[in-house]
Design an enzyme around this catalytic site. Structure first.
Site, PDB file in Angstrom:
ATOM      1  N   LYS A   1       0.745  -1.188  -0.169  1.00  0.00           N
ATOM      2  CA  LYS A   1       0.076  -0.066  -0.122  1.00  0.00           C
ATOM      3  C   LYS A   1       0.863   1.253   0.026  1.00  0.00           C
ATOM      4  O   LYS A   1       0.583   2.275  -0.471  1.00  0.00           O
ATOM      5  CB  LYS A   1      -1.045   0.042   1.017  1.00  0.00           C
ATOM      6  CG  LYS A   1      -2.221  -0.954   1.036  1.00  0.00           C
ATOM      7  CD  LYS A   1      -2.962  -1.022   2.232  1.00  0.00           C
ATOM      8  CE  LYS A   1      -4.121  -2.114   2.231  1.00  0.00           C
ATOM      9  NZ  LYS A   1      -4.998  -2.065   3.308  1.00  0.00           N
TER      10      LYS A   1
ATOM     11  N   LYS B   1      -9.785 -10.802  -8.962  1.00  0.00           N
ATOM     12  CA  LYS B   1     -10.741 -11.069  -7.888  1.00  0.00           C
ATOM     13  C   LYS B   1     -12.092  -9.997  -7.822  1.00  0.00           C
ATOM     14  O   LYS B   1     -11.951  -8.842  -8.131  1.00  0.00           O
ATOM     15  CB  LYS B   1      -9.943 -10.686  -6.555  1.00  0.00           C
ATOM     16  CG  LYS B   1     -10.586 -10.984  -5.168  1.00  0.00           C
ATOM     17  CD  LYS B   1      -9.672 -10.673  -4.177  1.00  0.00           C
ATOM     18  CE  LYS B   1     -10.376 -10.672  -2.740  1.00  0.00           C
ATOM     19  NZ  LYS B   1      -9.496 -10.302  -1.751  1.00  0.00           N
TER      20      LYS B   1
ATOM     21  N   LYS C   1     -14.780  -5.445  -3.194  1.00  0.00           N
ATOM     22  CA  LYS C   1     -15.762  -4.312  -2.845  1.00  0.00           C
ATOM     23  C   LYS C   1     -15.200  -2.926  -3.098  1.00  0.00           C
ATOM     24  O   LYS C   1     -15.786  -1.943  -3.074  1.00  0.00           O
ATOM     25  CB  LYS C   1     -16.136  -4.197  -1.273  1.00  0.00           C
ATOM     26  CG  LYS C   1     -14.886  -4.370  -0.335  1.00  0.00           C
ATOM     27  CD  LYS C   1     -15.654  -4.393   1.143  1.00  0.00           C
ATOM     28  CE  LYS C   1     -14.238  -4.304   2.210  1.00  0.00           C
ATOM     29  NZ  LYS C   1     -14.938  -4.612   3.525  1.00  0.00           N
TER      30      LYS C   1
END
Length: 329
Positions: A113, A194, A197
Protein backbone atom coordinates in the site's frame (compact mmCIF):
# COMPACT_ATOMS: atom_id res chain seq x y z
CA UNK A 1 -16.12 -22.60 28.85
CA UNK A 2 -16.82 -21.67 25.22
CA UNK A 3 -13.79 -20.71 23.14
CA UNK A 4 -13.40 -16.93 22.73
CA UNK A 5 -13.36 -16.07 19.01
CA UNK A 6 -12.66 -12.56 17.70
CA UNK A 7 -13.17 -11.27 14.19
CA UNK A 8 -13.02 -7.76 12.77
CA UNK A 9 -14.27 -6.32 9.49
CA UNK A 10 -13.17 -2.98 8.02
CA UNK A 11 -15.90 -0.65 6.67
CA UNK A 12 -14.17 0.35 3.44
CA UNK A 13 -16.96 -0.45 0.99
CA UNK A 14 -20.25 -2.24 0.49
CA UNK A 15 -20.08 -5.98 1.12
CA UNK A 16 -20.24 -8.18 -1.95
CA UNK A 17 -21.09 -11.80 -2.58
CA UNK A 18 -17.49 -12.96 -2.20
CA UNK A 19 -17.40 -11.42 1.29
CA UNK A 20 -20.62 -13.27 2.14
CA UNK A 21 -19.36 -16.66 1.00
CA UNK A 22 -15.82 -16.28 2.31
CA UNK A 23 -16.31 -14.44 5.60
CA UNK A 24 -19.90 -13.81 6.65
CA UNK A 25 -21.36 -17.28 6.13
CA UNK A 26 -18.52 -18.93 8.10
CA UNK A 27 -18.97 -16.25 10.79
CA UNK A 28 -22.69 -17.05 11.04
CA UNK A 29 -21.83 -20.75 11.43
CA UNK A 30 -19.36 -19.87 14.21
CA UNK A 31 -21.85 -17.64 16.00
CA UNK A 32 -24.38 -20.48 15.98
CA UNK A 33 -21.86 -22.89 17.56
CA UNK A 34 -22.54 -23.21 21.32
CA UNK A 35 -18.83 -23.99 21.80
CA UNK A 36 -17.79 -20.56 20.47
CA UNK A 37 -18.00 -17.22 22.30
CA UNK A 38 -17.94 -14.82 19.34
CA UNK A 39 -16.96 -11.14 19.42
CA UNK A 40 -17.47 -9.18 16.17
CA UNK A 41 -15.84 -5.78 15.65
CA UNK A 42 -16.57 -3.19 12.95
CA UNK A 43 -12.99 -1.92 12.67
CA UNK A 44 -13.61 1.71 11.77
CA UNK A 45 -10.25 2.93 13.12
CA UNK A 46 -8.45 0.83 10.53
CA UNK A 47 -10.20 2.78 7.78
CA UNK A 48 -8.31 5.91 8.88
CA UNK A 49 -4.98 4.62 7.56
CA UNK A 50 -5.72 6.03 4.11
CA UNK A 51 -7.44 9.14 2.74
CA UNK A 52 -11.15 9.00 3.55
CA UNK A 53 -14.33 11.05 3.70
CA UNK A 54 -15.60 11.35 7.32
CA UNK A 55 -19.30 11.30 6.42
CA UNK A 56 -18.79 8.31 4.14
CA UNK A 57 -16.88 6.45 6.85
CA UNK A 58 -19.75 6.93 9.31
CA UNK A 59 -22.25 5.77 6.68
CA UNK A 60 -20.18 2.71 5.78
CA UNK A 61 -19.70 1.80 9.43
CA UNK A 62 -23.45 1.77 9.96
CA UNK A 63 -24.01 -0.02 6.65
CA UNK A 64 -21.57 -2.80 7.57
CA UNK A 65 -23.13 -3.32 11.00
CA UNK A 66 -26.64 -3.31 9.52
CA UNK A 67 -25.63 -5.72 6.74
CA UNK A 68 -24.15 -8.21 9.21
CA UNK A 69 -27.41 -8.20 11.16
CA UNK A 70 -29.40 -8.48 7.93
CA UNK A 71 -27.36 -11.54 6.97
CA UNK A 72 -28.49 -13.20 10.18
CA UNK A 73 -25.83 -12.40 12.75
CA UNK A 74 -27.37 -12.89 16.17
CA UNK A 75 -26.90 -9.79 18.36
CA UNK A 76 -25.80 -12.13 21.15
CA UNK A 77 -22.54 -12.51 19.19
CA UNK A 78 -21.66 -9.08 20.62
CA UNK A 79 -21.32 -6.80 17.62
CA UNK A 80 -19.68 -3.45 18.36
CA UNK A 81 -17.83 -0.57 16.71
CA UNK A 82 -14.10 -0.53 17.45
CA UNK A 83 -13.78 3.21 18.16
CA UNK A 84 -16.44 3.07 20.88
CA UNK A 85 -14.11 0.99 23.08
CA UNK A 86 -11.15 3.31 23.85
CA UNK A 87 -9.19 0.49 25.47
CA UNK A 88 -8.29 -0.63 21.94
CA UNK A 89 -6.26 2.50 21.20
CA UNK A 90 -4.67 2.65 24.66
CA UNK A 91 -3.54 -0.93 24.42
CA UNK A 92 -2.30 -0.33 20.87
CA UNK A 93 0.22 2.22 22.18
CA UNK A 94 1.54 -0.22 24.77
CA UNK A 95 2.01 -2.77 21.99
CA UNK A 96 3.73 -0.18 19.78
CA UNK A 97 6.18 0.17 22.67
CA UNK A 98 6.74 -3.57 22.46
CA UNK A 99 7.10 -3.84 18.68
CA UNK A 100 10.04 -2.75 16.55
CA UNK A 101 10.23 -0.55 13.48
CA UNK A 102 11.66 -3.43 11.48
CA UNK A 103 8.71 -5.67 12.33
CA UNK A 104 6.26 -3.04 11.11
CA UNK A 105 8.09 -2.30 7.86
CA UNK A 106 8.22 -6.01 7.01
CA UNK A 107 4.44 -6.26 6.87
CA UNK A 108 3.50 -7.18 3.30
CA UNK A 109 0.37 -5.01 3.26
CA UNK A 110 2.39 -1.95 4.31
CA UNK A 111 4.88 -2.59 1.52
CA UNK A 112 2.11 -2.98 -1.06
CA UNK A 113 0.00 0.00 0.00
CA UNK A 114 2.94 2.36 0.48
CA UNK A 115 4.77 1.46 -2.74
CA UNK A 116 5.32 4.46 -4.99
CA UNK A 117 3.82 6.97 -2.55
CA UNK A 118 5.69 9.91 -1.06
CA UNK A 119 2.98 10.67 1.50
CA UNK A 120 1.99 7.76 3.72
CA UNK A 121 0.00 8.05 6.92
CA UNK A 122 1.96 6.86 9.95
CA UNK A 123 -1.07 4.80 10.97
CA UNK A 124 -0.57 2.64 7.87
CA UNK A 125 2.77 1.59 9.35
CA UNK A 126 1.56 1.11 12.93
CA UNK A 127 -1.92 -0.32 12.43
CA UNK A 128 -0.76 -3.94 12.97
CA UNK A 129 -0.24 -2.91 16.63
CA UNK A 130 -3.85 -1.74 16.74
CA UNK A 131 -4.95 -4.99 15.13
CA UNK A 132 -3.00 -6.86 17.80
CA UNK A 133 -4.72 -4.76 20.47
CA UNK A 134 -8.12 -5.58 18.95
CA UNK A 135 -7.38 -9.28 19.41
CA UNK A 136 -5.55 -9.27 22.72
CA UNK A 137 -7.93 -6.87 24.50
CA UNK A 138 -10.64 -9.52 24.52
CA UNK A 139 -8.55 -12.47 25.76
CA UNK A 140 -9.07 -14.00 22.35
CA UNK A 141 -8.23 -17.66 21.92
CA UNK A 142 -9.06 -18.15 18.24
CA UNK A 143 -8.95 -15.75 15.27
CA UNK A 144 -10.43 -16.86 11.92
CA UNK A 145 -7.79 -15.67 9.50
CA UNK A 146 -7.29 -15.74 5.75
CA UNK A 147 -3.91 -15.92 4.08
CA UNK A 148 -3.75 -12.12 3.61
CA UNK A 149 -3.92 -11.51 7.38
CA UNK A 150 -1.84 -14.43 8.62
CA UNK A 151 1.32 -12.30 8.90
CA UNK A 152 -0.51 -9.83 11.14
CA UNK A 153 -1.72 -12.60 13.43
CA UNK A 154 1.83 -13.95 13.65
CA UNK A 155 2.98 -10.47 14.74
CA UNK A 156 0.18 -10.40 17.33
CA UNK A 157 1.35 -13.64 18.90
CA UNK A 158 4.97 -12.46 18.79
CA UNK A 159 4.11 -9.23 20.61
CA UNK A 160 1.96 -11.04 23.19
CA UNK A 161 4.72 -13.53 23.99
CA UNK A 162 7.37 -10.80 24.15
CA UNK A 163 5.21 -8.68 26.47
CA UNK A 164 4.50 -11.65 28.72
CA UNK A 165 8.20 -12.58 28.85
CA UNK A 166 9.36 -9.05 29.70
CA UNK A 167 6.61 -7.88 32.03
CA UNK A 168 4.82 -10.98 33.34
CA UNK A 169 1.90 -13.07 32.14
CA UNK A 170 -0.65 -10.57 30.81
CA UNK A 171 -2.12 -11.72 27.50
CA UNK A 172 -3.82 -14.87 26.28
CA UNK A 173 -1.86 -16.14 23.24
CA UNK A 174 -4.31 -16.46 20.33
CA UNK A 175 -4.12 -19.02 17.57
CA UNK A 176 -5.31 -18.75 14.00
CA UNK A 177 -8.11 -20.79 12.52
CA UNK A 178 -8.35 -21.17 8.77
CA UNK A 179 -11.99 -20.91 7.66
CA UNK A 180 -13.32 -23.70 5.44
CA UNK A 181 -12.24 -23.37 1.83
CA UNK A 182 -14.76 -21.23 -0.03
CA UNK A 183 -15.34 -20.23 -3.62
CA UNK A 184 -12.98 -17.54 -4.87
CA UNK A 185 -15.24 -15.36 -6.97
CA UNK A 186 -13.91 -13.29 -9.84
CA UNK A 187 -15.17 -10.03 -11.30
CA UNK A 188 -18.01 -10.76 -13.73
CA UNK A 189 -16.57 -8.36 -16.32
CA UNK A 190 -12.95 -9.38 -15.73
CA UNK A 191 -12.98 -13.06 -14.70
CA UNK A 192 -9.23 -13.16 -14.13
CA UNK A 193 -9.43 -10.52 -11.36
CA UNK A 194 -10.79 -10.92 -7.84
CA UNK A 195 -14.32 -9.72 -7.15
CA UNK A 196 -13.67 -6.89 -4.68
CA UNK A 197 -15.75 -4.34 -2.80
CA UNK A 198 -13.25 -1.63 -3.71
CA UNK A 199 -11.00 -0.91 -6.65
CA UNK A 200 -13.46 -1.43 -9.53
CA UNK A 201 -16.41 0.41 -11.04
CA UNK A 202 -18.80 -2.19 -9.59
CA UNK A 203 -20.15 -3.35 -12.94
CA UNK A 204 -18.80 -6.85 -12.38
CA UNK A 205 -19.40 -7.00 -8.63
CA UNK A 206 -22.51 -8.49 -7.02
CA UNK A 207 -23.16 -6.46 -3.86
CA UNK A 208 -25.28 -7.93 -1.09
CA UNK A 209 -27.80 -5.10 -1.36
CA UNK A 210 -28.24 -5.24 -5.15
CA UNK A 211 -31.90 -5.54 -6.17
CA UNK A 212 -33.04 -8.36 -8.51
CA UNK A 213 -33.01 -6.15 -11.62
CA UNK A 214 -29.46 -5.03 -10.91
CA UNK A 215 -28.35 -8.62 -10.30
CA UNK A 216 -29.94 -9.74 -13.57
CA UNK A 217 -28.29 -6.92 -15.51
CA UNK A 218 -24.83 -7.60 -14.07
CA UNK A 219 -25.04 -11.35 -14.69
CA UNK A 220 -26.41 -10.80 -18.20
CA UNK A 221 -23.35 -8.69 -19.05
CA UNK A 222 -20.91 -11.14 -17.46
CA UNK A 223 -18.04 -12.22 -19.71
CA UNK A 224 -18.45 -15.77 -21.06
CA UNK A 225 -17.94 -17.21 -24.55
CA UNK A 226 -19.96 -18.44 -27.50
CA UNK A 227 -19.48 -22.17 -27.02
CA UNK A 228 -22.87 -23.91 -26.61
CA UNK A 229 -21.37 -26.71 -24.51
CA UNK A 230 -20.28 -25.79 -21.00
CA UNK A 231 -17.18 -27.02 -19.21
CA UNK A 232 -15.33 -25.99 -16.07
CA UNK A 233 -11.99 -24.75 -17.40
CA UNK A 234 -10.66 -21.83 -15.29
CA UNK A 235 -7.67 -21.26 -17.57
CA UNK A 236 -9.26 -21.69 -20.96
CA UNK A 237 -12.80 -20.47 -20.18
CA UNK A 238 -12.50 -18.21 -17.11
CA UNK A 239 -15.88 -16.50 -17.56
CA UNK A 240 -17.84 -19.74 -17.64
CA UNK A 241 -15.74 -21.16 -14.80
CA UNK A 242 -16.45 -18.10 -12.66
CA UNK A 243 -20.21 -18.37 -13.11
CA UNK A 244 -20.06 -22.12 -12.48
CA UNK A 245 -18.11 -21.49 -9.26
CA UNK A 246 -20.67 -18.92 -8.14
CA UNK A 247 -23.63 -21.16 -8.95
CA UNK A 248 -22.05 -24.13 -7.21
CA UNK A 249 -21.24 -22.13 -4.07
CA UNK A 250 -24.81 -20.88 -3.76
CA UNK A 251 -26.42 -24.26 -4.40
CA UNK A 252 -24.04 -26.48 -2.42
CA UNK A 253 -22.49 -28.20 -5.43
CA UNK A 254 -19.14 -28.34 -7.17
CA UNK A 255 -18.72 -26.13 -10.26
CA UNK A 256 -18.81 -29.22 -12.47
CA UNK A 257 -22.06 -30.38 -10.88
CA UNK A 258 -23.53 -26.89 -11.26
CA UNK A 259 -22.97 -27.01 -15.01
CA UNK A 260 -24.63 -30.41 -15.45
CA UNK A 261 -27.77 -30.18 -17.58
CA UNK A 262 -27.11 -26.61 -18.72
CA UNK A 263 -26.35 -25.68 -22.32
CA UNK A 264 -25.07 -22.32 -23.46
CA UNK A 265 -24.18 -19.13 -21.65
CA UNK A 266 -27.80 -17.98 -21.60
CA UNK A 267 -28.98 -20.96 -19.56
CA UNK A 268 -26.00 -20.61 -17.21
CA UNK A 269 -26.63 -16.91 -16.64
CA UNK A 270 -30.31 -17.55 -15.99
CA UNK A 271 -29.50 -20.19 -13.37
CA UNK A 272 -26.93 -17.90 -11.73
CA UNK A 273 -29.36 -14.97 -11.61
CA UNK A 274 -32.03 -17.14 -9.97
CA UNK A 275 -29.59 -18.47 -7.35
CA UNK A 276 -28.15 -15.03 -6.52
CA UNK A 277 -31.56 -13.40 -6.18
CA UNK A 278 -32.75 -16.24 -3.94
CA UNK A 279 -29.70 -15.77 -1.69
CA UNK A 280 -29.74 -11.97 -1.54
CA UNK A 281 -33.43 -11.12 -1.40
CA UNK A 282 -33.84 -12.04 2.31
CA UNK A 283 -30.75 -10.00 3.15
CA UNK A 284 -31.92 -6.98 1.18
CA UNK A 285 -35.41 -7.08 2.69
CA UNK A 286 -34.10 -7.43 6.25
CA UNK A 287 -31.61 -4.62 5.62
CA UNK A 288 -34.47 -2.34 4.54
CA UNK A 289 -36.31 -3.13 7.79
CA UNK A 290 -33.24 -2.38 9.90
CA UNK A 291 -32.40 0.75 7.92
CA UNK A 292 -35.90 2.05 8.67
CA UNK A 293 -35.27 1.45 12.39
CA UNK A 294 -31.76 2.81 13.08
CA UNK A 295 -32.51 2.88 16.81
CA UNK A 296 -32.54 -0.92 16.80
CA UNK A 297 -29.11 -1.07 15.18
CA UNK A 298 -27.83 1.48 17.71
CA UNK A 299 -29.27 -0.64 20.52
CA UNK A 300 -27.43 -3.73 19.28
CA UNK A 301 -24.15 -1.83 18.92
CA UNK A 302 -24.51 -0.30 22.40
CA UNK A 303 -25.28 -3.70 23.89
CA UNK A 304 -22.23 -5.17 22.14
CA UNK A 305 -20.02 -2.33 23.34
CA UNK A 306 -21.28 -2.61 26.91
CA UNK A 307 -20.72 -6.37 26.88
CA UNK A 308 -17.11 -6.27 25.67
CA UNK A 309 -15.78 -2.99 27.14
CA UNK A 310 -15.31 -4.18 30.76
CA UNK A 311 -13.14 -7.09 29.67
CA UNK A 312 -11.07 -4.88 27.35
CA UNK A 313 -10.60 -2.33 30.14
CA UNK A 314 -9.50 -5.07 32.54
CA UNK A 315 -6.97 -6.48 30.05
CA UNK A 316 -5.57 -3.00 29.38
CA UNK A 317 -5.32 -2.33 33.13
CA UNK A 318 -3.25 -5.52 33.52
CA UNK A 319 -0.99 -4.39 30.70
CA UNK A 320 -0.62 -0.87 32.18
CA UNK A 321 0.42 -2.25 35.54
CA UNK A 322 2.74 -4.84 34.03
CA UNK A 323 4.58 -2.35 31.84
CA UNK A 324 5.13 0.05 34.73
CA UNK A 325 2.50 2.78 34.45
CA UNK A 326 1.34 4.37 37.68
CA UNK A 327 -2.29 3.78 38.57
CA UNK A 328 -3.97 6.43 40.70
CA UNK A 329 -7.40 5.64 42.13
Amino acid sequence: MPTRVFTGLKPTGSLQLGNYLGAIRPLLDLAADPGADVVVCVADLHALTVEHDPALLRARTRELATTLLACGLDPSARLFVQSTVPAHTELAHLLECTATYGEMTRMVQFKEKSAGSDSIRLSLLTYPALMAADILAHDTEVVPVGEDQRQHLELTTTLARRFNARYGETFVIPRGSTPPTTARLKDLRDPRSKMGKTGSDGAGVLFLLDDPDTVAAKVRRAVTDGEPSLAFDPDGRPGVANLATLLGALTGRSPEEALAGLRGAGALKSAVTEAVVAALDPVRCRYAELEADPAEVDRVLRAGRDAVAPGAVATTARAREAIGLLGVA
